[in-house]
Design an enzyme around this catalytic site. Structure first.
Site, PDB file in Angstrom:
ATOM      1  N   HIS A 130       0.773  -1.036  -0.046  1.00  0.00           N
ATOM      2  CA  HIS A 130      -0.086   0.033   0.126  1.00  0.00           C
ATOM      3  C   HIS A 130       0.945   1.229   0.186  1.00  0.00           C
ATOM      4  O   HIS A 130       0.575   2.329   0.149  1.00  0.00           O
ATOM      5  CB  HIS A 130      -0.865  -0.046   1.138  1.00  0.00           C
ATOM      6  CG  HIS A 130      -2.169  -0.914   1.323  1.00  0.00           C
ATOM      7  ND1 HIS A 130      -2.712  -1.218   2.325  1.00  0.00           N
ATOM      8  CD2 HIS A 130      -2.611  -1.805   0.198  1.00  0.00           C
ATOM      9  CE1 HIS A 130      -3.673  -2.416   1.911  1.00  0.00           C
ATOM     10  NE2 HIS A 130      -3.508  -2.687   0.423  1.00  0.00           N
TER      11      HIS A 130
ATOM     12  N   LYS B 253      -2.483  -3.001  -7.940  1.00  0.00           N
ATOM     13  CA  LYS B 253      -2.855  -3.478  -9.441  1.00  0.00           C
ATOM     14  C   LYS B 253      -2.370  -4.565  -9.773  1.00  0.00           C
ATOM     15  O   LYS B 253      -1.425  -4.994  -9.290  1.00  0.00           O
ATOM     16  CB  LYS B 253      -2.175  -2.380 -10.205  1.00  0.00           C
ATOM     17  CG  LYS B 253      -2.528  -2.355 -11.636  1.00  0.00           C
ATOM     18  CD  LYS B 253      -3.750  -1.594 -11.908  1.00  0.00           C
ATOM     19  CE  LYS B 253      -4.179  -1.985 -13.450  1.00  0.00           C
ATOM     20  NZ  LYS B 253      -4.734  -3.224 -13.687  1.00  0.00           N
TER      21      LYS B 253
ATOM     22  N   LYS C 158      -2.902  -9.217  -7.063  1.00  0.00           N
ATOM     23  CA  LYS C 158      -3.076 -10.166  -7.752  1.00  0.00           C
ATOM     24  C   LYS C 158      -4.275 -10.957  -7.165  1.00  0.00           C
ATOM     25  O   LYS C 158      -4.642 -11.064  -6.037  1.00  0.00           O
ATOM     26  CB  LYS C 158      -1.883 -11.292  -7.780  1.00  0.00           C
ATOM     27  CG  LYS C 158      -1.875 -11.979  -8.903  1.00  0.00           C
ATOM     28  CD  LYS C 158      -1.368 -11.194 -10.239  1.00  0.00           C
ATOM     29  CE  LYS C 158      -1.057 -11.726 -11.488  1.00  0.00           C
ATOM     30  NZ  LYS C 158      -0.567 -11.098 -12.496  1.00  0.00           N
TER      31      LYS C 158
ATOM     32  N   THR D 290       1.869  -6.180 -23.691  1.00  0.00           N
ATOM     33  CA  THR D 290       2.907  -6.838 -23.003  1.00  0.00           C
ATOM     34  C   THR D 290       4.116  -7.415 -24.263  1.00  0.00           C
ATOM     35  O   THR D 290       5.302  -7.379 -23.847  1.00  0.00           O
ATOM     36  CB  THR D 290       2.771  -8.341 -22.209  1.00  0.00           C
ATOM     37  OG1 THR D 290       1.516  -7.611 -21.590  1.00  0.00           O
ATOM     38  CG2 THR D 290       3.614  -8.974 -21.568  1.00  0.00           C
TER      39      THR D 290
ATOM     40  N   ASN E  73      -0.924 -14.633 -26.726  1.00  0.00           N
ATOM     41  CA  ASN E  73      -1.150 -13.150 -26.903  1.00  0.00           C
ATOM     42  C   ASN E  73       0.185 -12.696 -26.855  1.00  0.00           C
ATOM     43  O   ASN E  73       0.638 -11.688 -27.829  1.00  0.00           O
ATOM     44  CB  ASN E  73      -2.136 -12.482 -25.986  1.00  0.00           C
ATOM     45  CG  ASN E  73      -2.074 -11.019 -26.283  1.00  0.00           C
ATOM     46  OD1 ASN E  73      -2.254 -10.389 -27.338  1.00  0.00           O
ATOM     47  ND2 ASN E  73      -1.692 -10.150 -25.017  1.00  0.00           N
TER      48      ASN E  73
ATOM     49  N   SER F 178      -1.898  -0.524 -18.863  1.00  0.00           N
ATOM     50  CA  SER F 178      -3.154  -0.665 -18.023  1.00  0.00           C
ATOM     51  C   SER F 178      -2.999   0.685 -17.213  1.00  0.00           C
ATOM     52  O   SER F 178      -4.411   1.075 -16.916  1.00  0.00           O
ATOM     53  CB  SER F 178      -3.214  -1.808 -16.920  1.00  0.00           C
ATOM     54  OG  SER F 178      -3.439  -2.959 -17.693  1.00  0.00           O
TER      55      SER F 178
END
Length: 474
Positions: free
Chosen positions: A67, A73, A109, A197, A236, A365
């Protein structure tokens, strides 16, 4: 990702070992080091969902590792291999990854312990929406609290379910779209997220190959053109990485999938291989290529750059000595075991670590999150202005020189930046600057022997300063 719980534990321990190794090269008090390393909040929930005529109890997790900056994220994965250790390890990596690329998030996560192939789209939607409601109840999601994203087994579809559920439970939150990233464009997503990515992997390796001193040590010329590349994984990330390398003039000599590998020293075309795979169900028996029924053999073939973009721990103590690549770019999370890392570093292989190299996804993101908070599309404010300004400049040049600019040249110069142009530009700048920071530590901090340690040091330095400035330690 097809790994056992034992492997998950090993992965978690590997992350902790890498952190400890780097921490000794930093200046911070042990209390700050302990705080940086610790997982702040762990949510483990079990909830019932009606599947068909029966009720199933679903196990799920969300970890907020740090934090020191908010929001947290990190992605949400659907896999039977999900457990607390794996989610904690991945959340920790997200903290360090965000720090390295200067994205102001703490790491998080999430995971749901299911085999998504066993459920219909309707059933997956019910599970995803119920998981989101659990996150809302426990205050583990929100634009300023914790912002999930896609991961293994999830994509834009699942993110659209999440944002819709969050919005329905928080009807007065005008920033509700920013509660999750990786959304479809129609739900507030950003152009360029799909390839982010893989493109970040390309930018990172390209930057590593730009330093003449480093390439001379490997016996290579600078630049990407002409270098032989093997990519493991045509998902991807692997597909887009292979595509960008091919377009930059690299020679794609090998491709590896879960059921085999192909190799052709004269070069492969990734789109033609994809078409062959769609027709035949696999990449084997591609014209003129050598087949390997064991995909692990593909990793050991001659190349300059090897890009593992699929599973964890694919390069280990039993095959590391046979790896012929001079540069390994870790597009996947944890593709090298710590034993393999030691062996490859001893051989002089340049290993570009996952903690930096696959940060393209979280970087874009971040751009999506900013777009959602600002409520304006990138390029909307400046695209036409830029085009009009460039047009005036061309008119001045033509009137001054008496020469006319060709229609093709005019079209190229006049094009103002679109959203995808700005996203790609921001990603390139991020990956280039971050690599230079890591390399500077690697070259100048005494005792640092590899880029992975340098990357962890880079992260600890930035997070440690943030904690010092918070003033919570004496």
């Amino acid at each position: 990702m097809g790994i056992t719980n034992t492997a998950n534990n090993s992965f978690f321990e590997s992350v902790q070992r890498n952190f400890d190794k780097a921490a000794q090269f930093t200046r911070f008090d042990q209390g700050i080091i302990a705080q940086i390393k610790a997982c702040n909040s762990i949510l483990r929930v079990k909830f019932p969902v009606k599947i068909g005529d029966s009720i199933e109890v679903i196990e799920a997790y969300r970890v907020q590792h740090s934090h020191h900056k908010l929001p947290c994220k990190g992605g949400i994965r659907f896999s039977m291999e999900v457990d607390q250790e794996e989610v904690m390890a991945l959340a920790a990596l997200m903290t360090y990854k965000c720090a390295i690329v200067n994205v102001p998030f703490g790491g998080g996560k999430g995971g749901i312990k299911i085999d998504s192939r066993k459920y219909s789209a309707f059933e997956l939607e019910k599970i995803t929406r119920r998981y989101t409601s659990e996150l809302c109840k426990k205050n583990f999601i929100g634009p300023g609290i914790d912002v999930p994203a896609p991961d293994y087994g999830t994509g834009a579809r699942e993110m659209s379910w999440i944002v819709d559920t969050y919005s329905s439970l928080n009807p007065t939150d005008i920033n509700a779209q920013a509660c999750v990233t990786g959304k479809p464009l129609s739900q507030g997503g950003v152009h360029g997220r799909t390839e982010a990515t893989g493109l970040g992997v390309f930018f990172g390796i390209r930057e590593a190959c730009s330093f003449q001193e480093d390439m001379e040590k490997l016996g290579l010329a600078t630049g990407i053109a002409g270098k032989r590349v093997i990519v493991q994984g045509l998902g991807n990330v692997g597909y887009h990485a292979a595509k960008y390398f091919q377009e930059a003039g690299a020679k794609l000599v090998g491709l590896i999938e879960y059921n085999g590998a192909i190799y052709d020293e004269n070069g492969l075309d990734v789109d033609q291989v994809q078409a062959h795979r769609e027709t035949t169900g696999g990449i084997l028996n591609y014209p003129n290529a050598i087949n390997f029924s064991d995909p692990a053999e593909g990793l050991e073939q001659a190349c300059d750059i090897l890009i593992p973009a699929a599973l964890e721990s694919v390069i280990h103590k039993d095959n590391a000595e046979r790896i012929q690549a001079k540069i390994i770019g870790e597009a996947a999370n944890g593709p090298l075991t710590s034993e393999a890392d030691t062996i490859l570093n001893r051989k002089g292989v340049l290993v570009i670590p996952d903690i930096y190299l696959n940060a393209g996804g979280v970087t874009v993101s971040y751009f999506e999150w900013l777009k959602n908070l600002s409520h304006v599309r990138y390029g909307r404010l400046e695209k036409r202005f830029s085009e009009n300004m460039y047009n005036e400049l061309i008119d001045i040049i033509e009137s001054t020189t008496g020469k006319r600019v060709s229609d093709l040249e005019r079209k190229m110069v006049l094009r103002g930046p679109s959203e995808i142009d700005l996203v790609h530009s921001g990603l390139e700048d991020t990956m280039v600057d971050s690599y230079r920071e890591i390399r500077e530590i690697y070259r100048n901090r005494e005792g640092v022997e590899d880029l992975r340690t340098a990357a962890f040091i880079c992260a600890i330095d930035k997070i440690g300063v943030a904690y010092e400035q918070l003033g919570i330690f004496p």
